[in-house]
Design an enzyme around this catalytic site. Structure first.
Site, PDB file in Angstrom:
ATOM      1  N   ASN A 140      44.518 -22.800 -34.414  1.00 30.10           N
ATOM      2  CA  ASN A 140      45.948 -22.657 -34.652  1.00 30.10           C
ATOM      3  C   ASN A 140      46.766 -23.802 -34.059  1.00 30.10           C
ATOM      4  O   ASN A 140      47.849 -24.102 -34.527  1.00 30.10           O
ATOM      5  CB  ASN A 140      46.438 -21.322 -34.099  1.00 30.10           C
ATOM      6  CG  ASN A 140      45.956 -21.057 -32.689  1.00 30.10           C
ATOM      7  OD1 ASN A 140      44.762 -21.181 -32.380  1.00 30.10           O
ATOM      8  ND2 ASN A 140      46.881 -20.708 -31.815  1.00 30.10           N
ATOM      9  N   SER A 188      45.222 -12.163 -40.797  1.00 31.06           N
ATOM     10  CA  SER A 188      46.543 -11.701 -40.382  1.00 31.06           C
ATOM     11  C   SER A 188      47.516 -11.964 -41.514  1.00 31.06           C
ATOM     12  O   SER A 188      47.580 -13.071 -42.041  1.00 31.06           O
ATOM     13  CB  SER A 188      46.941 -12.482 -39.121  1.00 31.06           C
ATOM     14  OG  SER A 188      48.289 -12.256 -38.837  1.00 31.06           O
ATOM     15  N   ALA A 189      48.278 -10.938 -41.891  1.00 27.82           N
ATOM     16  CA  ALA A 189      49.139 -11.072 -43.077  1.00 27.82           C
ATOM     17  C   ALA A 189      50.232 -12.113 -42.888  1.00 27.82           C
ATOM     18  O   ALA A 189      50.546 -12.865 -43.793  1.00 27.82           O
ATOM     19  CB  ALA A 189      49.758  -9.721 -43.428  1.00 27.82           C
ATOM     20  N   HIS A 190      50.827 -12.162 -41.694  1.00 31.44           N
ATOM     21  CA  HIS A 190      52.020 -13.001 -41.558  1.00 31.44           C
ATOM     22  C   HIS A 190      51.697 -14.491 -41.496  1.00 31.44           C
ATOM     23  O   HIS A 190      52.594 -15.309 -41.490  1.00 31.44           O
ATOM     24  CB  HIS A 190      52.884 -12.556 -40.372  1.00 31.44           C
ATOM     25  CG  HIS A 190      52.420 -13.006 -39.037  1.00 31.44           C
ATOM     26  ND1 HIS A 190      53.129 -13.884 -38.259  1.00 31.44           N
ATOM     27  CD2 HIS A 190      51.319 -12.692 -38.334  1.00 31.44           C
ATOM     28  CE1 HIS A 190      52.483 -14.081 -37.126  1.00 31.44           C
ATOM     29  NE2 HIS A 190      51.385 -13.362 -37.143  1.00 31.44           N
ATOM     30  N   CYS A 322      52.036 -17.438 -28.612  1.00 30.74           N
ATOM     31  CA  CYS A 322      51.780 -16.075 -28.178  1.00 30.74           C
ATOM     32  C   CYS A 322      51.848 -15.824 -26.685  1.00 30.74           C
ATOM     33  O   CYS A 322      51.830 -14.681 -26.257  1.00 30.74           O
ATOM     34  CB  CYS A 322      50.432 -15.602 -28.693  1.00 30.74           C
ATOM     35  SG  CYS A 322      50.401 -15.574 -30.476  1.00 30.74           S
TER      36      CYS A 322
END
Lengths: 385, 137, 416
Positions: A140, A188-190, A322
């Site tokens: 990420n 992860s959808a978002h 995060c």
């Protein structure tokens, strides 16, 4: 400058219009999917349609698709529920993998952030406790793509199970479970045009052994209790369907949108290096996601960079988004062996399909100006070119 | 739970609901199931001198599938001999009504009800007990 | 009331049944949806992105929601943790506290009529070596405070008693339970998924240390809940989900601002309208009960009628079977037992705990009345239910025996 440049797509992207439309429709309905009356049955059928879409995206059996509250919970479910007491994770995993279980062992990465496959094999050979190996598909922070299929072959040869956090990959890489050869996949959808608050753990086998974290009503085949987030699940399903369409149109991972992002990203990096010779592009020798650039301005703390950029309307991030408190020095970059003056001074620029050349220019203008203010050498020649 | 059209039809328009005089010598009564299990069936048959079932009535406490199973068998047994009626299998009932696996027990209960009614009639008529009763017992 | 005027279109389309299952889930209030949608589109930031304005905007939405949730239970916003729903909140509260304090306290007290997720979590804790006391309830569904007081010891880590039961709607004496727990030094957790927005709650006045809250039971979205965790005296817990350290380290994972905004707005609306809404629902419920009593004999209300939220009534219709009745009332969306167990054929454990015979448990229907229920809905329900019960009794062998004066309990049934 006018307007803003949003270059933090790895943290979050707006939900796709079709996703929002589908969710708005579901939010106007009612019914608990566990209820047997018409409202319940409608809710149930909506969930199962979305489950089928996710299964298709990953080439899996719908019965092996477990909806969760997001990527973090899906990772926790895989690492804690798989029944393996020994867990090995790569040094560059997201904190939700690295921190999911106490006592997880670390698989090192090289200077480009790529998993050390020989080290993985040595670690597994050294101890025959049945293990789970977790390796992310794409990082990420740096966008570096891991050799997941090779890691899976090595791990399976040593009797280990393999989990892959592919949250950053949809729309950018193929997610075929059998191609990757992994036992569990997190999405992860978002991160793919769906809503926040919904994720999925997909297994390669419908009869996978998975001890639930959440106990109760027996939903998700007893793998995850709790009334289903129907709107989120439906949105996720629509996002998955749209991603498949996009991938099909553009081939596996190199559609027009991806090519567009790659061109912009490469231009950004080339210009940044040309104008600020001291700049470092982290992981640039590795295969990376087309949309991500991890750019260091040695000596200028990341926090200073993101604040200065924000004042100019340019949104990027320092490290992952995060860590709930302050921005901490990136574990990922430290694991790659980067010295603190680089690791603590890197920002992440992540593009989306709609990112424009103007946004890249806005970033460069603000970033180069900051470098100049901080006394770094800035090449005006390159600026002129 | 989705019910088949036939179950819905029997539930909404049950055939042969009612009671026959259980004291009558040509009426056999079967009462099977238990309230605690969520279903009770009472099936009654009226048998002619020739040994033909000429009427059948039921009352059922239970789900739609239980009601449909008993309604259906009252239709089926009429006009049959005792042996023919005793030969009705639960699988035929389940198949006719397209019962899902969780509802198979309703068809079993209906088969038991027929057998119990026949056994009751045989007992009253002084006929020898046969396997049908053992099966129902 | 504008909400009522619009009711025909909320959560229900033309030709669909009348929704009377408000304890299973509630429709999302259109005012809530309105607050949610912007966070899916133009305000899509990640609330944990501390480096730019999109992130701050999302974070602000989350914090406003936290205040709204805190306000409805008299808590401080810092004491509210967002979760994926009440199931997660209950799992986190029980396992989290039990695991954190396990060296000093290894005992848990709960009640036999708790939601399945509380009971399943307690069973799990038992497998891990904790001792669990399951308190019984009386015929009215309420616990005996003396029994509670006797059960709680200095080894009790946590007492978990729900505010309002999901099947029978009865309200447990939370303030009294809280006082006992405080006196004995055990933490008091209450699953208030069915209580928030239905009855006044105050975590301080009631000495509640942890409280589970659900979004979709209060006209908010599914997929979000909250756990109240007291700060003074501080309750500590071991998280279920580790990672980014969000939610004061007690619950990791990216928060969904649109869901947070939804539960927040749902709480704000519930807080403002609870008084008037309760009165209206009580009127509707009384109308339903009186209407059914006028048409039908041998019907029994399960659970205490007074210590009960107005939007629930659970009735046993003697001599008809619940699932058959459900089929007969297909124009009504009601449930026969909890939504989580109704796919099974077992009679409700909650009704059994009241001392109901299995056959009476089998004959029960739960009517959940809520914000969008109208008088017409209730009047239709009365006629529809009465006709179905009459139809089924006409073909019920048990009703026939009852009319003949036969005591059904005197019959030797062959249980299968």
């Amino acid at each position: 400058m006018t307007g803003v440049a949003y270059l933090d797509h790895n943290a979050g992207v707006p939900a796709l219009p079709q996703v929002v439309a589908a969710m708005a429709e579901v939010l106007a309905e009612t019914g608990n999917p566990s209820a047997v009356h018409a409202f319940g049955r409608r809710a149930r059928s909506r969930i199962e349609a979305a489950r089928a879409a996710l299964a298709e995206l990953a080439g899996a059996d719908p019965a092996a698709v477990v909806f969760t509250s997001g990527g973090t919970e899906a990772n926790a479910l895989a690492l804690r529920g798989c029944g393996r007491s020994r867990v090995l994770v790569s040094a560059v995993e997201h904190v939700s993998v690295g921190g999911a279980v106490a006592g997880a062992e670390t698989i090192p990465v090289d200077g480009d952030g790529i998993l050390d496959l020989a080290a993985l094999d040595r670690l597994l050979a050294a101890d025959d406790t049945p293990a789970l190996v977790s390796v992310m598909l794409a990082n990420n922070e740096t966008g570096v793509i891991q050799p997941v299929a090779e890691a899976a072959r090595i791990a399976h040869a040593r009797g280990a199970l393999v989990h892959c956090d592919a949250a950053q990959a949809p729309g950018r890489l193929s997610l075929d479970l059998s191609g990757l050869g992994v036992d569990f996949l997190t999405l992860s959808a978002h991160k793919m045009g769906g809503p926040a608050g919904i994720g999925v753990l997909i297994g390669s086998k419908s009869d996978m052994d998975l001890a639930p974290i959440l106990l109760g009503g027996g939903q998700e085949r007893r793998r995850r209790a709790g009334t289903e987030n129907i709107a989120g699940i439906v949105g996720f399903g629509v996002a998955a369907t749209l991603q498949m369409g996009r991938m099909a149109a553009g081939g596996s991972g190199d559609g027009d949108a991806i090519l567009g992002m790659r061109n912009l990203r490469d231009r950004l990096e080339a210009e940044a290096m040309a104008r600020v010779p001291a700049a470092v592009v982290v992981g640039n020798r590795a295969e990376r996601l087309a949309n991500t650039s991890c750019l260091a301005l040695p000596g200028v703390p990341a926090q200073v960079q993101v604040m200065a950029l924000d004042l100019e309307g340019v949104m990027v991030s320092a490290g992952a988004a995060c860590s709930s408190g302050k921005v901490e020095p990136s574990r990922v970059l430290a694991a790659m062996g980067l010295p603190p003056e680089v690791a603590g001074c890197a920002v992440r620029v992540s593009l989306g399909p709609a990112s424009s050349a103007a946004e890249i220019e806005a970033f460069l203008a603000a970033w180069v100006a900051l470098a100049r203010r901080k006394g770094l050498d800035v090449s005006d020649a390159a600026e002129a070119a | 739970m989705a019910y088949s059209d036939k179950v819905v039809d029997h539930y909404e328009n049950p055939r042969n609901v009612g009671a026959l005089d259980k004291e009558s010598s040509n009426v056999g009564t079967g009462l099977v199931g238990a309230p605690a299990c969520g279903d009770v069936m009472k099936l009654q048959i009226k048998v002619s001198a020739e040994g033909i079932i000429e009427d059948a009535k039921f009352k059922t406490f239970g789900c739609g599938s239980a009601i449909a199973s008993s309604s259906l068998v009252t239709e089926w047994v009429k006009g049959k001999t005792l042996d023919e009626a005793a030969a009705i299998k639960n699988t035929e009932i389940a198949h006719e009504l397209a019962l899902p696996p969780v509802k198979i027990h309703c068809s079993v209960l209906a088969e038991d009800a027929i057998k119990a009614a026949i056994a009751d009639y045989r007992r009253k008529a002084g006929l020898p007990e046969d396997e049908a009763e053992k099966a129902a017992g | 009331m504008t909400a009522v005027a619009k009711s025909k279109t909320i959560g229900r389309g033309p030709g669909q049944p009348i929704y009377l299952d408000y304890q299973a889930t509630t429709p999302c209030d259109p005012r809530v949806v309105e607050k949610m949608l912007p966070y899916l589109t133009e305000k899509f930031g990640n609330p944990h992105s501390r480096t730019h304005r999109y992130g701050w905007e999302a974070e602000e939405a989350v914090e406003v929601a936290r205040e709204q949730v805190a306000a409805i239970i008299g808590a401080d916003p810092k004491e509210i943790i967002f979760t994926s729903g009440a199931t997660e909140s209950n799992n986190l509260a029980l396992k989290g506290v039990a695991h954190f304090y396990k060296d000093k306290r290894d005992h848990v007290v709960t009640v036999v009529t708790e939601h399945k997720c509380v009971l399943d979590t307690c069973r799990h804790l038992e497998q891990e070596g904790f001792r669990v006391t399951y308190l019984p309830v009386g015929a009215n569904g309420l616990i005996d405070l003396a029994e509670l007081e006797a059960a709680v010891t200095d080894k009790t880590a946590i007492v978990s008693v729900m505010g309002v039961n999901n099947e029978i709607g009865v309200i447990q004496p939370l303030a009294e339970i809280g006082a006992i727990c405080r006196k004995k030094g055990a933490f008091f957790h209450s699953d208030c998924a069915q209580a928030v927005g239905k009855i006044p709650l105050d975590v301080n006045a009631m000495n509640i240390d942890l409280m589970s809250i659900s979004g979709h039971k209060i006209y908010g979205p599914k997929g979000i809940g909250a756990l109240y965790v007291r700060r003074r005296p501080r309750v500590r817990l071991v998280p279920l989900i580790n990672g980014g350290g969000q939610e004061r380290g007690m619950r990791s994972g990216t928060l969904a601002p649109f869901l947070c905004a939804g539960i927040g707005e749902a709480c704000a609306i519930a807080k403002a309208e609870m008084g008037a809404e309760s009165e209206r629902l009580r009127m509707l419920r009384d109308r339903l009960l009186n209407g059914l009593n006028a048409r039908l004999k041998e019907i029994y209300v399960n659970g205490d009628l007074d210590q009960r939220i107005p939007g629930n009534i659970n009735i046993s219709f003697a001599f008809v079977e619940g699932e058959g009745l459900m089929m007969g009332v297909k124009d009504l969306a009601v449930s026969s037992g909890s939504a989580c167990t109704s796919a099974s054929l077992e009679p409700s454990y909650v009704l059994r705990a009241l001392g109901l015979d299995a056959e009476m448990a089998h004959t029960s229907l739960r009517f959940g009345i809520g914000r969008f229920t109208t008088e017409e809905d209730i009047d239709y329900a009365i006629v529809h239910v009465a006709e179905a019960v009459e139809h089924l009794r006409a073909m019920s062998p048990l009703w026939e025996m009852h009319l003949d004066g036969v005591d059904i309990k005197s019959i030797q049934w062959a249980e299968h």
